[in-house]
Scaffold this active site. Sequence first.
Site, PDB file in Angstrom:
ATOM      1  N   ARG A 166       0.725  -1.108   0.064  1.00  0.00           N
ATOM      2  CA  ARG A 166       0.203   0.045   0.046  1.00  0.00           C
ATOM      3  C   ARG A 166       0.874   1.151   0.035  1.00  0.00           C
ATOM      4  NH1 ARG A 166      -2.610   2.922   4.877  1.00  0.00           N
ATOM      5  NH2 ARG A 166      -3.687   4.469   3.609  1.00  0.00           N
TER       6      ARG A 166
ATOM      7  N   HIS B 228      -2.725  10.867   0.919  1.00  0.00           N
ATOM      8  CA  HIS B 228      -2.235  10.669   2.199  1.00  0.00           C
ATOM      9  C   HIS B 228      -1.586  11.999   2.743  1.00  0.00           C
ATOM     10  CE1 HIS B 228      -0.567   7.305   5.057  1.00  0.00           C
ATOM     11  NE2 HIS B 228      -0.412   8.304   5.526  1.00  0.00           N
TER      12      HIS B 228
ATOM     13  N   GLU C 241      -7.332   8.358   6.407  1.00  0.00           N
ATOM     14  CA  GLU C 241      -7.515   9.021   7.746  1.00  0.00           C
ATOM     15  C   GLU C 241      -7.953  10.442   7.474  1.00  0.00           C
ATOM     16  OE1 GLU C 241      -3.858   8.840   9.937  1.00  0.00           O
ATOM     17  OE2 GLU C 241      -4.213   6.340  10.086  1.00  0.00           O
TER      18      GLU C 241
ATOM     19  N   ASN D  24      -7.539   1.486  10.060  1.00  0.00           N
ATOM     20  CA  ASN D  24      -6.120   1.736  10.681  1.00  0.00           C
ATOM     21  C   ASN D  24      -6.343   1.802  12.276  1.00  0.00           C
ATOM     22  OD1 ASN D  24      -5.242   2.182   8.047  1.00  0.00           O
ATOM     23  ND2 ASN D  24      -4.614   4.345   8.457  1.00  0.00           N
TER      24      ASN D  24
ATOM     25  N   TYR E 281      -4.318   1.843  15.942  1.00  0.00           N
ATOM     26  CA  TYR E 281      -3.354   1.995  16.760  1.00  0.00           C
ATOM     27  C   TYR E 281      -3.616   1.652  18.339  1.00  0.00           C
ATOM     28  CZ  TYR E 281      -0.753   3.066  12.571  1.00  0.00           C
ATOM     29  OH  TYR E 281       0.071   3.241  11.398  1.00  0.00           O
TER      30      TYR E 281
ATOM     31  N   GLU F 242      -3.414  -0.270   8.117  1.00  0.00           N
ATOM     32  CA  GLU F 242      -2.495   0.180   8.996  1.00  0.00           C
ATOM     33  C   GLU F 242      -2.547  -0.502  10.151  1.00  0.00           C
ATOM     34  OE1 GLU F 242      -1.398   4.358   9.361  1.00  0.00           O
ATOM     35  OE2 GLU F 242      -1.587   4.622   7.146  1.00  0.00           O
TER      36      GLU F 242
HETATM   37  O1  IFM Z   1       2.687   7.581  10.011  1.00  0.00           O
HETATM   38  C1  IFM Z   1       1.425   7.621  10.269  1.00  0.00           C
HETATM   39  C2  IFM Z   1       0.624   7.379   8.856  1.00  0.00           C
HETATM   40  O2  IFM Z   1       0.871   8.314   7.985  1.00  0.00           O
HETATM   41  C3  IFM Z   1      -0.987   7.414   9.243  1.00  0.00           C
HETATM   42  N1  IFM Z   1      -1.325   6.504   9.799  1.00  0.00           N
HETATM   43  C4  IFM Z   1      -0.756   6.451  11.517  1.00  0.00           C
HETATM   44  C5  IFM Z   1       0.777   6.535  11.221  1.00  0.00           C
HETATM   45  C6  IFM Z   1       1.562   6.497  12.515  1.00  0.00           C
HETATM   46  O3  IFM Z   1       1.418   7.826  13.228  1.00  0.00           O
END
Ligand code: IFM
Length: 457
Positions: A77, A121, A166, A292, A294, A358
Amino acid sequence: MERDRFPDDFLWGAATAAYQIEGAVSEDGRGPSIWDTFSHSPGNTENGDTGDVACDHYHRWPDDVRLMQNLGVEAYRFSISWSRVIPEGFGQPNERGLDFYDSLVDGLLAANITPFVTLYHWDLPQALQDKGGWANRATVDAFVEYADLVVARLGDRVSHWITHNEPQVVTFAGNLQGRHAPGIQDLGTALQVAHHLLLSHGRVVPVLRSARAGAQVGITLNLSPALPASDSPEDQAAAQRFDMGNNRWFLDPLHGRGYPRELVELYGDRMPEIGDNDLDLIATPIDFLGVNYYFPQTIRAAPLSVHPLGGQNRTPEEEVAAGREITAMGWPVVPEAFTQLLQRVHADYAPKAIYITENGAAFDDKLEDGAVHDPQRIAYLRSHLDAVLSAINTGVPVRGYFVWSLLDNFEWAYGYSKRFGIVYVDYTTQERVLKDSARFFERVIDESGLPAEASPD
Ligand code: IFM
């Protein structure tokens, strides 16, 4: 029966983004983007770091493709730099910029790696920002023109497209908090930006889909579950508003439900201008949702003067005091929230398919004797992959997983101080060194499952 392996057709990938890795910002006719401007303005990034050179991927992409191929990575990606292919954002295309992505796609296909192309992005051409950026409805038309151009060039070989990465971050980090480009701090602007990002998404879905029979189009959202800090009704309500403002503000309109009513009332006259047909266009059906993940946010109530949603999230120190491990970003490690998030998205919105576009973590990696030992990242990946498997086992249609990131790279306002890669980049020599986590990921791909943990002796 519970599966302990991922499905046979599960896709294993790695992800990056143009400004974070390409470098070559003034080469071959590329125009400036808002991140060039922002990172070159004093005080905006750690150490004044910029993406001028980054990982020099623009020149080293054949090595990076080979590296992925050697690890067994099945999909890559990456994003296209809009100002590399249309320097002014609209109008005159730049053939040499298009050639770069053309060669990259050919190189990937020759290595048997499926390209997943993200159109946006975060690196808006500066020329468009000068005309109001995403707050200006004309940028939506420019985005459609950009999508047309890219599809005309790559659409015969690319089958997987992501419109935006995002939009929540673009909206709030870029236009409310001002800690990302373009550095604006205004709620009304931010909400108008969000609306235009979503509208531009809806408008290009048919453009991208028309490229090739069977083309799949989606959008990537960063979804952060909102957990109330306590059982108090105030904290619970604050967590719900946080969820509405950051997750549902994007999920709901994409799924035909418009913007969450309670927040529309709270935002009042700061609500954006919405054209008659906009909400229908935004809800154009997609083929997959990119997620995504985290970390979750733990929210307690706060006055509206502190935060427009009336909530405040726990600090990293508070997360540690609550017994959670945190990453180098100060983000808590909570894999079970990932399973719950996927189950919730499936239950509430039922996207046809989900790709984890992600997931990963930054830690303070050190290159020692030619090696990078990163057991914390391996543990993070293991627990989060296990969380994905649990979601699949309860019927959530997750079709693939992209680790963030292939390479250490320019982590926006943090510059090069945060390393997310499974491959270490020595920024003085541009040498790439596989971290232990890259070897771990290689085994995951090979087994399509989690390798047994080594016994402690
Ligand atoms: O590095 C970023 C990415 O560009 C978008 N998602 C979160 C990642 C980590 O912060």
